[in-house]
Enzyme design. Sequence first.
Site, short mmCIF file in Angstrom:
data_model
loop_
_atom_site.label_atom_id
_atom_site.label_comp_id
_atom_site.label_asym_id
_atom_site.label_seq_id
_atom_site.Cartn_x
_atom_site.Cartn_y
_atom_site.Cartn_z
N ARG A 62 17.98 59.42 15.50
CA ARG A 62 18.62 59.06 16.73
C ARG A 62 20.32 58.66 16.42
NH1 ARG A 62 18.06 55.24 21.32
NH2 ARG A 62 20.19 53.63 21.06
N HIS B 291 22.94 51.29 24.86
CA HIS B 291 23.19 50.41 24.17
C HIS B 291 24.03 49.85 24.96
CE1 HIS B 291 23.96 52.87 20.11
NE2 HIS B 291 22.52 51.99 19.66
N ARG C 171 14.52 55.90 20.84
CA ARG C 171 14.45 55.24 20.18
C ARG C 171 12.54 55.82 19.28
NH1 ARG C 171 17.25 51.46 23.22
NH2 ARG C 171 18.98 50.32 22.50
N TYR D 24 29.14 54.81 15.09
CA TYR D 24 29.08 56.39 14.96
C TYR D 24 30.27 57.48 14.62
CZ TYR D 24 24.40 55.89 15.89
OH TYR D 24 22.73 54.74 16.54
N LYS E 109 15.28 48.55 25.18
CA LYS E 109 14.81 46.87 24.84
C LYS E 109 15.24 46.12 26.21
CE LYS E 109 16.52 47.29 20.32
NZ LYS E 109 17.87 46.77 19.41
N HIS F 72 14.99 56.97 13.36
CA HIS F 72 16.51 55.81 13.69
C HIS F 72 17.57 56.91 13.07
CE1 HIS F 72 16.90 52.82 16.06
NE2 HIS F 72 18.19 52.54 15.54
#
Length: 298
Positions: free
Chosen positions: A241, A264, A145, A273, A169, A238
């Site tokens: 990404r 994730h 990110r 995806y 995150k 993004h």
Amino acid sequence: MNHIQEAFLNTLKVERNFSEHTLKSYQDDLIQFNQFLEQEHLQLNTFEYRDARNYLSYLYSNHLKRTSVSRKISTLRTFYEYWMTLDENIINPFVQLVHPKKEKYLPQFFYEEEMEALFKTVEEDTSKSLRDRVILELLYATGIRVSELVNIKKQDIDFYANGVTVFGKGSKERFVPFGAYCRQSIENYLEHFKPIQSCNHDFLIVNMKGEAITERGVRYVLNDIVKRTAGVSEIHPHKLRHTFATHLLNQGADLRTVQSLLGHVNLSTTGKYTHVSNQQLRKVYLNAHPRAKKENET
């Protein structure tokens, strides 16, 4: 905003490591909510479920997309959850509110030829191109990110293992490998980019003044690259990404590995995806299966 809302945003920044872009969205959502409270003569601490339903209707009356409405309601639900941990008299008026379903979309990505065109643009023998190339290489080679990119320190780069340690995150740490092209661009950048050699901090990516680059600065760099690249019309961090994940899946990487590389928590987040890479699967199928096409089809 009041002190509770400011404390909430600070908690998201410090404890949950939210990016400045995400924090700005949360802040905007709270400001809009406060405007509604003032307009309807309502109080933050006495806001009820029926008021929440009215607010939902108010958002839709502004012709917002379902995705935007969903995010705004999620912001307020999270805010009230935070407030409840500080004051037992507070209730969450959004907890029972039916969450508007998000509009389904396929992640946008670059084709390999488009990525090659972008890299050609930053092949110029200039100081700025050294920095721009390392940004492009790191985002595409690792899928990190932009909030993770701007926080990379020099000591986070491991040239022995060919990878970088990033903090995602919730400040979750993960190691992401990179390839030979990315390694070379980092080495060239550290050796020849003068602003990085004279700065008094450890951040890896800097602006032309030697200051740690911001997320907005990265977006500016990427937009500048696109303007100078023929045949490529739009870029955002993004999208790189998405491209990273899509290209890995197209080349046979398994979903669990891609999930780990992207950081994730849930496999379902990575699963979006597969819808994109299914296009590649169909292309391979049509070209390879003897009865995929009739003789007069091309």
